[in-house]
Write an enzyme that holds these catalytic residues in place. Sequence first.
Site, PDB file in Angstrom:
ATOM      1  N   GLU A 224       0.979  -1.258  -0.052  1.00  0.00           N
ATOM      2  CA  GLU A 224       0.008   0.056  -0.016  1.00  0.00           C
ATOM      3  C   GLU A 224       0.927   1.194  -0.014  1.00  0.00           C
ATOM      4  OE1 GLU A 224      -2.952  -0.527  -0.528  1.00  0.00           O
ATOM      5  OE2 GLU A 224      -3.908  -2.205   0.382  1.00  0.00           O
ATOM      6  N   GLN A 254      -5.719   4.155  -5.787  1.00  0.00           N
ATOM      7  CA  GLN A 254      -6.674   3.895  -4.618  1.00  0.00           C
ATOM      8  C   GLN A 254      -6.185   4.486  -3.402  1.00  0.00           C
ATOM      9  OE1 GLN A 254      -8.112  -0.480  -3.869  1.00  0.00           O
ATOM     10  NE2 GLN A 254      -6.448  -0.700  -5.528  1.00  0.00           N
TER      11      GLN A 254
END
Length: 725
Positions: A224, A254
């Site tokens: 991430e 995202q």
Amino acid sequence: MREKILSPLNPEQERAVTGTDGAVLVLAGAGSGKTRVIAHRVAWLLQERHLSPHNLLAVTFTNKAAEEMRDRVMALLNKDRLPFLWIGTFHSICARILRADIGRLEGGYNTYFSIADADDTLGLVKRILKERGISESNFQPRKVQSAISRAKADALDAEAYAEKARTYFQRTIAPVYREYDRRLRESNSLDFDDLLFFTERLLEGDEEVRERYRARFLHLLVDEYQDTNRTQYRLLRLLASPRCSVFAVGDEDQSIYRWRGADIQNILDFQRDFPGAEVVKLERNYRSTRPILEAANTLVAHNENRLGKNLWTEREEGEAVTLFAAPSDREEAAYVADTVERYKAFAEYRQMAVVYRTNAQSRSFEEAFLNRRIAYQVVGGIKFYERREVKDVLSYLRVAANPLDRISLLRVLNVPPRGIGKVTVETLEDMARERGGTLYGVIREEAAKGGLPPRARVALRGFVDIMDALDRKVRAGKDLGALAEFVLEATGYVSYLDSLKGPGPDPQDRLENIQELVSAMRDFEIRQGGSLAEFLERQALVSDQDSLDASGTDTVKLLTLHAVKGLEFPIVFLTGLEEDLLPHVLSQESDAEVEEERRLCYVGMTRAMDRLHLTWARRRYVYGTLEDRRPSPFLLEIPGEMIREEAGVPSAGGSLLEAAQMLERKAAPKPQRPFKVGCRVHHPKFGFGIVLSTKGEGEDLKVTVSFNRHGRKMLLARMAKLEVL
């Protein structure tokens, strides 16, 4: 073994897993198997490159993701344990570093420090504000807490913050920040931000420690990467030596946590930061059907700040994305609930999720579900470890692990009630200050032979006896569940629960929560082989998703767009697609903020595996008033042929064509009163202010305003929704 590692991978995943030892950026689109890639990369390095687990560090964002990654690696390698492998969250990795070396920092901390959670620190802020006579209506505790958190993220300690304070708000809270830090230090406690802040200071200021970790970690893997903030980015750069292989996995589409410091530039600038870095794109989606992906791809393509990829899937067949325009938010909720009931004929509740932009939107869905007896779970309510009874038991254990933990000590000193009142506590705190000792030390002294009234002395002695007995059990290595059970028995806590009256959970529910705590402690000891200190550290760092029951109880999940990231459901209802909700009214002051809102919408859409329902309401209750609403401009960025509109009840109306007409009418140029210097204006977020200056013209016009409570702001006029009064 090689075949076991590589056979489940597609060509792009295999290229990432087996690639260069240099810097690698894996752009992993939604549902493209990024967790698999990281786990298989770790297994490949350990098995085929013969890397020692000691030389690898993998960083994730949730404990749940870290455990899943570790389990996958062990399964791939046919191992039961990998004791020297560091896989964890940024906070847990930093806590581990500080456990070993925090004594090298100034401040008097020792390795047994406690981690104060957000509820603990908010309570501390409230006490300090009250003691200083600062009104909570003017200085809301959560805003003060957030300001301190932002200061630490910017590497500003209390003294540096005070020096830079310019506004009235900053000057007022500077001494609050100083006192807040002093009390944490006195309690040998760190808050979440301190874990990163102190680790950065340690690595930056202590060459021996920095080089020790740099020599150890030859491979650094980061999950991430788009969600890293500047502090986390600096930590990674401090840990990565020139010969370290940095393997970053992320998706700029995202990146949705700008509000808590995440910086999308970290992933956009990866190739600049690591010249010669290889970029691997994972564009095959294993989650969603083609209609869902096409709609989501088309939407996010309107963003300019992206590296670019286009997801595809072999799941060609699938239901069209549907759109329902409801007359009101109540009928929107009724439509969702009725559709859930229809799906119940062939799907379970746990396979469905209702997603919205703000927590307040859950109310109408909860009412509709209750009326139809649909089981649901609101994700993001009170976390398990923040529940009163759970925190009470854990506070006893935290004092046993760290007697300097003043916050936990004050919580349980008179819980259950044992006759140690407010006056006695204040007297004990005064004694601690006068003697220059710790509160716990003074309690022990006064329990033995102090000058307090006999009743107070007896009560203190009872508390000390409990803590001494608990300490003996900890030292004897009693199993973790037995420690919690001892606290319940020695304190009479179960009887205390039965005596509680007034609003709140039923005593039986509270008792079940404690029983669940005992089970969690035993499970941790069996699975992790961890100590009490390790369990307390882990529970302090639990996130919302770590405690989400996604597969157990059969309930429809109700959760925000931020909370749904990382999850997937066969059926998703993305609700409230209205202007001022998505994009949110407070996120329309710049193109960057609107792009993040678009990414939020994209994240919500790509959670759906089989069916995606979009909804909006033509009228919605806002602060008790029924307001007319406009459809989200994001709806018109998805071609009409990609969406099937559902008429619902005859009165519903509100087609996509109507939505387009509404937005076109809104976009038509309107006479704008000029922003003259000195004129009064109103902003939906910042309130009333005075125009100080203007710059540019037309769509580039910028207005500098001095707001009554928020100081000076420069705003882009076409985005800011400034009203000239």
